[in-house]
Design an enzyme around this catalytic site. Structure first.
Site, PDB file in Angstrom:
ATOM      1  N   HIS A 187       0.798  -1.210  -0.052  1.00  0.00           N
ATOM      2  CA  HIS A 187      -0.018  -0.092   0.208  1.00  0.00           C
ATOM      3  C   HIS A 187       0.660   1.230   0.057  1.00  0.00           C
ATOM      4  O   HIS A 187       2.149   1.244   0.428  1.00  0.00           O
ATOM      5  CB  HIS A 187      -0.840   0.012   1.284  1.00  0.00           C
TER       6      HIS A 187
ATOM      7  N   CYS B 242       3.055  -4.777   6.988  1.00  0.00           N
ATOM      8  CA  CYS B 242       2.612  -4.411   5.337  1.00  0.00           C
ATOM      9  C   CYS B 242       3.767  -3.976   4.610  1.00  0.00           C
ATOM     10  O   CYS B 242       4.758  -3.380   5.359  1.00  0.00           O
ATOM     11  CB  CYS B 242       1.390  -3.898   5.357  1.00  0.00           C
TER      12      CYS B 242
END
Length: 550
Positions: free
Chosen positions: A451, A470
């Site tokens: 992301h 992440c």
């Protein structure tokens, strides 16, 4: 002694395979009168050695366990237990190439001692003058066979154990396959070409092997002094630092002294740039730790990474995405070339980014962020209990399991915890969202994804192990445009750009899903130079035990 027939020798080998009687060391010498007797006596000696190994928990005379006892026994069950590497007191032509491969095992990231390097070297030297010693020929034969079997396997699958993430679906190199490879090598009289076929063909693997040679050429014959761990700006320390940098070729003393401040700072920067340390020109704790590593330490690090390449499938897709965690870098490869490259931020050592294989399925523009419960309980809930306005400050809303947004003031936060929390905390979309503008999804059990981020200044950090697991992507827009370029609808690129301008919440499903590999490589050849990265998760240190002498 009365020599056994070949049929009896075969029966003896089969019996050994069945029971493995524990006994003392095999005979170390048996001199025959005529070289022509060796082909009868050597198989007896081989059978005796196999019996010793089977009854000694698989360990050979040098205390190194055989690679696979069943494979060794299977090899010698062929041709009535005859010697594989010699005949009538003459070594097969393959012996010299096998010994040469063992001697240069570190070029392949392998450990010489795993292949009985010392006893083979001694036995080979003795056989020049003791050609009638059947025990010596047998010893040489069994050690060479075990070395070949182990090297064939380790070139293919690596030294460290295989795991569920890197598990390959191709052949496990059965006893039959290994025996066939040995027979092919002996028939050719050269093992090099047969064993070379077991190596990966990935460009990254081939390049790293080349990098090892470049590193050896530059540093292989050097050794340097170690520095005290604590930095102190004294004349004595500067002298030690200057000598260390001179020894590795980073300090140029032409026209200046060993302790010249400007020259030292320049040399430290040069070293830091080479070994991926923030180039501030100061010999701080991290820099000194790296300065104190010897050439063999760096070669071991490279060897561990060759081993990681061997865990990948024999072939990779024509198009795939690779995240290299320690390099803090993402690449999309197409037909062997990098089509997209980006800096990334990965998990910190306490919340690591996992190594995994998956397939990217879609990306979402202006996504919500569903806060993982690990972060809720560890970081957010204590802050909310102190001040419920924390939720508004972080642009968070509370959602129940029916999808309804709940007022934070209606909740008794003191009664919530790990055992009872019937809500989801969701960060609303927008530029302040922790996921930034775009999120790339792929299936995995760790609930991680790629992301954007709302804190893009962190991409300038040299150490970017900063996330909760992440992967934050600096060039998220280039990655998105690459993802849509294979879409059959020619207008889709313009549509995505329009959605971005309008800040529309959209999901784009990839027409061609892209395999994604998240991996952990701490050494590579990049731009024709060896690059080493910090072992941020300690994974190299964990694997080092498999690269010891025994």
């Amino acid at each position: 002694m009365k020599y056994l027939s070949k049929g009896w020798i075969l029966l003896l080998i089969l019996a050994v395979a069945a029971c493995g009687r524990k006994k003392g060391q095999p005979r170390q010498q048996e001199i025959v009168k005529d070289l022509r007797q060796l082909d009868e006596v050597v198989p007896e000696q081989i059978a005796e050695r196999l019996e010793y190994i089977a009854g000694n928990d698989g360990a050979m005379e040098d205390s190194i366990a055989v690679f696979r006892l069943s494979a060794l026994q299977y090899v010698y069950q062929q041709n009535n237990g005859a010697a594989k590497w010699s005949k009538d007191g003459r070594a097969n032509a393959a012996v010299s190439s096998m010994l040469q491969l063992i001697n240069t095992a570190d070029d392949y990231g392998l450990v010489k001692a795993h292949y009985h390097a010392d006893p083979l070297r001694t036995s080979s030297a003795r056989l020049k003058n003791e050609k009638r010693d059947a025990a010596l020929w047998a010893k040489m034969d069994v050690f060479l066979t075990d070395a070949f079997l182990r090297m064939a396997y380790q070139l293919h699958y690596g030294i460290a154990p295989r795991d569920s993430i890197t598990l390959r679906k191709d052949s496990l190199l059965s006893d039959t396959v290994l025996a066939g490879l040995l027979q092919e090598a002996l028939s050719r009289g050269n093992v090099t070409s047969v064993l070379a076929q077991q190596e990966p063909i990935h460009p990254g693997y081939t390049a790293l092997k080349e990098g090892i040679q470049l590193y050896k050429q530059h540093y292989g014959n050097r050794h340097w002094d170690t520095l005290p761990q604590a930095y102190t700006d004294t004349l004595q320390f500067r002298h030690q630092l200057g000598l260390r940098l001179l020894q590795s070729g980073h300090l140029d003393t032409t026209g200046v002294g060993l302790t010249d401040s400007l020259a030292l700072r320049k040399a430290v920067k040069a070293f830091q740039n080479e070994f991926n340390i923030y180039p501030d020109g100061v010999a701080g704790k991290r820099t000194i730790q790296v300065l104190n590593k010897q050439p063999e330490d760096w070669l071991l690090q490279a060897a561990i990474n060759l081993d990681r390449w061997r865990k990948l499938p024999d072939t990779l897709p024509l198009r795939y995405l690779m995240v290299n965690i320690p390099a803090f870098r993402l690449n999309v490869y197409e037909n062997g070339d990098s089509a997209v490259e980006s800096r990334v931020i990965v998990g910190n050592p306490r919340t690591r980014t996992p190594v995994l294989n998956s397939v990217m399925t879609n990306f979402v523009l202006y996504p919500y962020w569903r806060v993982p419960y690990s972060i809720v309980f560890k970081e957010m809930l204590p802050q909310i209990r102190k001040n419920v306005n924390y939720l508004a400050e972080k642009n968070l809303e509370v959602v129940d399991h029916q999808g309804n947004v709940i007022s934070p003031d209606s909740i008794n936060w003191s009664k919530l915890g790990r055992n009872y929390f019937p809500y989801v905390l969701r960060q609303m979309d927008g530029l302040d969202n922790s996921l930034g503008i775009m999120k790339f999804n792929f299936s995995n059990k760790f609930s991680v994804y790629l992301h954007d981020t709302n804190n893009r200044s962190l991409f300038s950090n040299s150490n970017r192990a900063l996330s909760h697991g992440c992967v934050r992507v600096q060039q998220w827009d280039s990655l998105a445009m690459y993802m849509v370029r294979h879409d059959p609808k020619p207008y889709i690129r313009d549509s995505v750009r329009t959605w971005l301008v309008r800040e529309e919440k959209k999901q784009y499903n990839l027409t061609e899903r892209i395999p994604i590999y998240i991996r952990y490589f701490t050494a590579e050849l990049r731009n024709h130079k060896m690059q080493f990265y910090e072992d941020i998760y300690g994974e190299d240190k964990t694997l080092m035990k498999y690269f010891t002498a025994k």
